[in-house]
Design a protein around this motif. Sequence first.
Motif, PDB file in Angstrom:
ATOM      1  N   GLN A   1     -10.749   3.553  12.155  1.00 43.43           N
ATOM      2  CA  GLN A   1     -10.247   2.808  11.003  1.00 43.43           C
ATOM      3  C   GLN A   1      -9.250   3.642  10.210  1.00 43.43           C
ATOM      4  OE1 GLN A   1     -10.654  -0.381  10.379  1.00 43.43           O
ATOM      5  NE2 GLN A   1      -9.370  -0.262   8.560  1.00 43.43           N
ATOM      6  N   ALA A   2      -9.551   4.921  10.020  1.00 43.57           N
ATOM      7  CA  ALA A   2      -8.630   5.810   9.292  1.00 43.57           C
ATOM      8  C   ALA A   2      -7.313   5.942  10.057  1.00 43.57           C
ATOM      9  CB  ALA A   2      -9.270   7.177   9.084  1.00 43.57           C
ATOM     10  N   SER A   3      -7.385   6.036  11.374  1.00 43.57           N
ATOM     11  CA  SER A   3      -6.180   6.132  12.197  1.00 43.57           C
ATOM     12  C   SER A   3      -5.344   4.871  12.098  1.00 43.57           C
ATOM     13  CB  SER A   3      -6.567   6.380  13.661  1.00 43.57           C
ATOM     14  OG  SER A   3      -7.291   7.566  13.788  1.00 43.57           O
ATOM     15  N   LEU A   4      -6.013   3.730  12.098  1.00 45.76           N
ATOM     16  CA  LEU A   4      -5.330   2.450  11.982  1.00 45.76           C
ATOM     17  C   LEU A   4      -4.641   2.325  10.621  1.00 45.76           C
ATOM     18  CD1 LEU A   4      -4.990  -0.169  13.657  1.00 45.76           C
ATOM     19  CD2 LEU A   4      -6.909  -1.085  12.388  1.00 45.76           C
ATOM     20  N   GLU A   5      -5.325   2.750   9.566  1.00 40.53           N
ATOM     21  CA  GLU A   5      -4.756   2.690   8.222  1.00 40.53           C
ATOM     22  C   GLU A   5      -3.544   3.621   8.091  1.00 40.53           C
ATOM     23  OE1 GLU A   5      -7.949   3.457   5.482  1.00 40.53           O
ATOM     24  OE2 GLU A   5      -8.993   1.619   6.069  1.00 40.53           O
ATOM     25  N   LEU A   6      -3.603   4.778   8.747  1.00 41.80           N
ATOM     26  CA  LEU A   6      -2.476   5.703   8.707  1.00 41.80           C
ATOM     27  C   LEU A   6      -1.263   5.114   9.423  1.00 41.80           C
ATOM     28  CD1 LEU A   6      -1.412   8.436   7.820  1.00 41.80           C
ATOM     29  CD2 LEU A   6      -2.300   9.396   9.935  1.00 41.80           C
ATOM     30  N   GLU A   7      -1.491   4.501  10.594  1.00 43.08           N
ATOM     31  CA  GLU A   7      -0.373   3.868  11.295  1.00 43.08           C
ATOM     32  C   GLU A   7       0.186   2.720  10.460  1.00 43.08           C
ATOM     33  OE1 GLU A   7       1.088   2.029  15.540  1.00 43.08           O
ATOM     34  OE2 GLU A   7      -1.049   2.339  15.264  1.00 43.08           O
ATOM     35  N   ALA A   8      -0.679   1.946   9.809  1.00 40.47           N
ATOM     36  CA  ALA A   8      -0.216   0.841   8.973  1.00 40.47           C
ATOM     37  C   ALA A   8       0.624   1.351   7.806  1.00 40.47           C
ATOM     38  CB  ALA A   8      -1.401   0.026   8.467  1.00 40.47           C
ATOM     39  N   SER A   9       0.241   2.471   7.212  1.00 43.91           N
ATOM     40  CA  SER A   9       1.032   3.051   6.121  1.00 43.91           C
ATOM     41  C   SER A   9       2.405   3.485   6.617  1.00 43.91           C
ATOM     42  CB  SER A   9       0.312   4.253   5.516  1.00 43.91           C
ATOM     43  OG  SER A   9      -0.870   3.845   4.876  1.00 43.91           O
ATOM     44  N   PHE A  10       2.433   4.078   7.797  1.00 42.96           N
ATOM     45  CA  PHE A  10       3.700   4.489   8.399  1.00 42.96           C
ATOM     46  C   PHE A  10       4.581   3.263   8.665  1.00 42.96           C
ATOM     47  CE2 PHE A  10       6.118   5.362  12.338  1.00 42.96           C
ATOM     48  CZ  PHE A  10       6.927   6.390  11.869  1.00 42.96           C
ATOM     49  N   LEU A  11       3.999   2.217   9.233  1.00 43.30           N
ATOM     50  CA  LEU A  11       4.752   0.995   9.511  1.00 43.30           C
ATOM     51  C   LEU A  11       5.251   0.339   8.226  1.00 43.30           C
ATOM     52  CD1 LEU A  11       2.577  -0.497  12.381  1.00 43.30           C
ATOM     53  CD2 LEU A  11       4.927   0.354  12.566  1.00 43.30           C
ATOM     54  N   ALA A  12       4.429   0.372   7.162  1.00 46.46           N
ATOM     55  CA  ALA A  12       4.839  -0.209   5.877  1.00 46.46           C
ATOM     56  C   ALA A  12       6.069   0.513   5.328  1.00 46.46           C
ATOM     57  CB  ALA A  12       3.696  -0.147   4.874  1.00 46.46           C
ATOM     58  N   GLU A  13       6.095   1.828   5.468  1.00 49.62           N
ATOM     59  CA  GLU A  13       7.265   2.587   5.015  1.00 49.62           C
ATOM     60  C   GLU A  13       8.498   2.242   5.846  1.00 49.62           C
ATOM     61  OE1 GLU A  13       7.831   4.533   2.307  1.00 49.62           O
ATOM     62  OE2 GLU A  13       5.866   3.799   1.722  1.00 49.62           O
ATOM     63  N   MET A  14       8.307   2.041   7.142  1.00 45.23           N
ATOM     64  CA  MET A  14       9.431   1.646   7.994  1.00 45.23           C
ATOM     65  C   MET A  14       9.945   0.259   7.601  1.00 45.23           C
ATOM     66  SD  MET A  14       8.446   3.072  11.768  1.00 45.23           S
ATOM     67  CE  MET A  14       9.939   2.383  12.446  1.00 45.23           C
ATOM     68  N   LEU A  15       9.021  -0.655   7.325  1.00 49.44           N
ATOM     69  CA  LEU A  15       9.421  -1.996   6.901  1.00 49.44           C
ATOM     70  C   LEU A  15      10.167  -1.950   5.576  1.00 49.44           C
ATOM     71  CD1 LEU A  15       6.235  -4.049   7.837  1.00 49.44           C
ATOM     72  CD2 LEU A  15       8.468  -4.140   8.965  1.00 49.44           C
ATOM     73  N   LYS A  16       9.715  -1.083   4.677  1.00 46.31           N
ATOM     74  CA  LYS A  16      10.385  -0.931   3.379  1.00 46.31           C
ATOM     75  C   LYS A  16      11.810  -0.423   3.576  1.00 46.31           C
ATOM     76  CE  LYS A  16       9.894   1.400  -1.060  1.00 46.31           C
ATOM     77  NZ  LYS A  16       9.080   2.342  -1.833  1.00 46.31           N
ATOM     78  N   SER A  17      11.970   0.568   4.441  1.00 49.42           N
ATOM     79  CA  SER A  17      13.305   1.109   4.713  1.00 49.42           C
ATOM     80  C   SER A  17      14.213   0.074   5.362  1.00 49.42           C
ATOM     81  CB  SER A  17      13.205   2.334   5.625  1.00 49.42           C
ATOM     82  OG  SER A  17      12.558   3.377   4.952  1.00 49.42           O
ATOM     83  N   ALA A  18      13.604  -0.828   6.134  1.00 50.21           N
ATOM     84  CA  ALA A  18      14.388  -1.870   6.801  1.00 50.21           C
ATOM     85  C   ALA A  18      14.715  -3.032   5.867  1.00 50.21           C
ATOM     86  CB  ALA A  18      13.627  -2.392   8.018  1.00 50.21           C
TER      87      ALA A  18
END
Length: 98
Positions: A29-46
């Motif tokens: 779950q922690a790994s999934l949340e970390l990937e989701a945070s990374f993806l959220a930052e990528m979406l924000k940049s996009a």
Amino acid sequence: MATEPSALPAPGPRATAQPSATREERLRQASLELEASFLAEMLKSAGFGEPRESFGGGAGEEGFASLLRQEQAMAMAQAGGFGLAEHIFESLKARTHD
């Protein structure tokens, strides 16, 4: 009526974790949340969730854009994402068994 501090749940995202969850489930779950945070930052940049020039929702749309990005990122991570969560999970699992 006052509540004792020890009776309150711990603050933060860990308060929602189930006590019966195994160590591997918590790591996953922690790994999934970390990937989701990374993806959220990528979406924000996009520019995902940015207010539109015309027919936008105003201040309300701006206020909830980050929530929309985070939920979209979590859905992407749960669907497999980049596979980053699996690599993080395996790395954490190896470290905890040392």
